[in-house]
Design a protein around this motif. Structure first.
Motif, PDB file in Angstrom:
ATOM      1  N   TRP A 121       0.773  -0.937   0.282  1.00 29.30           N
ATOM      2  CA  TRP A 121      -0.418  -0.010  -0.002  1.00 29.30           C
ATOM      3  C   TRP A 121       0.918   0.672   0.029  1.00 29.30           C
ATOM      4  N   ASP A 122       0.273   2.875  -0.311  1.00 29.66           N
ATOM      5  CA  ASP A 122       1.186   3.411  -0.016  1.00 29.66           C
ATOM      6  C   ASP A 122       1.195   4.267   1.167  1.00 29.66           C
ATOM      7  N   GLN A 123       1.369   5.017   1.905  1.00 30.36           N
ATOM      8  CA  GLN A 123       1.520   5.581   3.069  1.00 30.36           C
ATOM      9  C   GLN A 123       0.574   5.921   3.306  1.00 30.36           C
ATOM     10  N   LYS A 124      -0.070   6.124   2.479  1.00 27.39           N
ATOM     11  CA  LYS A 124      -1.549   7.047   3.226  1.00 27.39           C
ATOM     12  C   LYS A 124      -2.420   5.924   3.381  1.00 27.39           C
ATOM     13  N   ASP A 125      -2.585   4.888   2.617  1.00 29.28           N
ATOM     14  CA  ASP A 125      -3.318   4.298   2.826  1.00 29.28           C
ATOM     15  C   ASP A 125      -3.092   3.034   4.125  1.00 29.28           C
ATOM     16  N   PHE A 126      -2.104   2.759   4.049  1.00 35.31           N
ATOM     17  CA  PHE A 126      -0.822   2.088   5.526  1.00 35.31           C
ATOM     18  C   PHE A 126      -1.414   2.678   6.652  1.00 35.31           C
ATOM     19  N   GLN A 127      -1.057   4.315   6.654  1.00 34.89           N
ATOM     20  CA  GLN A 127      -1.262   4.357   8.082  1.00 34.89           C
ATOM     21  C   GLN A 127      -3.176   4.361   8.573  1.00 34.89           C
ATOM     22  N   GLY A 128      -4.153   4.699   7.019  1.00 38.67           N
ATOM     23  CA  GLY A 128      -5.553   4.733   7.692  1.00 38.67           C
ATOM     24  C   GLY A 128      -5.867   3.475   8.068  1.00 38.67           C
ATOM     25  N   PHE A 129      -5.139   1.924   7.818  1.00 36.49           N
ATOM     26  CA  PHE A 129      -5.322   0.773   8.152  1.00 36.49           C
ATOM     27  C   PHE A 129      -4.740   0.841  10.292  1.00 36.49           C
ATOM     28  N   MET A 130      -3.371   1.098  10.912  1.00 39.59           N
ATOM     29  CA  MET A 130      -3.725   1.326  11.591  1.00 39.59           C
ATOM     30  C   MET A 130      -4.049   1.943  12.206  1.00 39.59           C
ATOM     31  N   TYR A 131      -4.688   2.791  11.906  1.00 35.64           N
ATOM     32  CA  TYR A 131      -5.526   4.018  12.610  1.00 35.64           C
ATOM     33  C   TYR A 131      -6.842   3.561  12.636  1.00 35.64           C
ATOM     34  N   LYS A 132      -7.161   2.235  12.078  1.00 38.05           N
ATOM     35  CA  LYS A 132      -8.531   1.462  12.221  1.00 38.05           C
ATOM     36  C   LYS A 132      -8.005   0.465  13.149  1.00 38.05           C
ATOM     37  N   ALA A 133      -6.695   0.182  12.769  1.00 36.70           N
ATOM     38  CA  ALA A 133      -6.777  -1.474  13.648  1.00 36.70           C
ATOM     39  C   ALA A 133      -6.494  -0.648  15.135  1.00 36.70           C
ATOM     40  N   LEU A 134      -6.106   0.100  15.844  1.00 38.54           N
ATOM     41  CA  LEU A 134      -6.062   1.164  17.155  1.00 38.54           C
ATOM     42  C   LEU A 134      -7.561   1.274  17.279  1.00 38.54           C
ATOM     43  N   GLU A 135      -8.618   1.537  16.372  1.00 46.44           N
ATOM     44  CA  GLU A 135      -9.933   1.701  16.621  1.00 46.44           C
ATOM     45  C   GLU A 135     -10.297   0.370  16.897  1.00 46.44           C
ATOM     46  N   GLU A 136     -10.070  -0.511  15.791  1.00 42.79           N
ATOM     47  CA  GLU A 136     -10.533  -1.944  16.504  1.00 42.79           C
ATOM     48  C   GLU A 136     -10.407  -2.325  17.637  1.00 42.79           C
ATOM     49  N   LYS A 137      -8.967  -2.265  18.233  1.00 52.29           N
ATOM     50  CA  LYS A 137      -8.777  -2.699  19.455  1.00 52.29           C
ATOM     51  C   LYS A 137      -9.783  -2.043  20.893  1.00 52.29           C
ATOM     52  N   ARG A 138     -10.010  -1.103  20.362  1.00 57.77           N
ATOM     53  CA  ARG A 138     -10.789  -0.019  21.740  1.00 57.77           C
ATOM     54  C   ARG A 138     -11.415  -0.475  21.840  1.00 57.77           C
ATOM     55  N   ARG A 139     -13.023  -0.895  20.640  1.00 58.54           N
ATOM     56  CA  ARG A 139     -13.968  -2.014  20.720  1.00 58.54           C
ATOM     57  C   ARG A 139     -13.762  -2.857  21.804  1.00 58.54           C
TER      58      ARG A 139
END
Length: 139
Positions: A121-139
């Protein structure tokens, strides 16, 4: 001490320093799987498991163009336990399976997969995946 030997030793030390500097600046410092779950629990972080294989063009591309970027390195260092497994050399932990490399797994300290991201992935997309993973962790 022989002058040419002294020059050789000095040159060797300089070269070793340059190589060590290049290795630590090029990207994330990836750890082996062993101990990752314990560290994730202790640090209260997700594990970011990078799965690669030998001669993988897309793995090299991802490392060079995304994972070596300062913003990405800093974000990973702050938020994740970075772990790498080269499936050409070792088995995946937890019975995980991949159909392509690179593949990235975000895993909690219990060994549950929070998010799976196959591909390069490009940097923007990969950073988006990382943010989403952190959001999932908080649930």
């Amino acid at each position: 001490m022989n002058k040419s030997f002294a020059c050789f030793v000095l040159f060797s030390l300089m070269l070793a320093g340059i190589m060590m500097s290049a290795c630590t600046q090029s990207g994330v410092i990836w750890k082996p799987w062993k101990g990752a779950l314990v560290e994730a629990k202790k640090e209260q972080k997700l594990i970011l498991l990078k799965v690669t294989q030998d001669n993988c063009h897309y793995c090299t591309d991802m490392e060079r163009n995304v994972l070596s970027q300062k913003a990405v390195k800093d974000f990973i260092k702050t938020n994740f336990i970075p772990v790498a497994v080269n499936i050409s050399e070792e088995m995946l932990p937890l019975g995980l399976k991949v159909s392509m490399t690179p593949t990235f797994f975000f895993i909690d300290f219990k060994g549950s997969v929070v998010k799976k991201v196959p591909g390069s992935w490009d940097q923007k997309d990969f950073q988006g995946f990382m943010y989403k993973a952190l959001e999932e962790k908080r649930r």
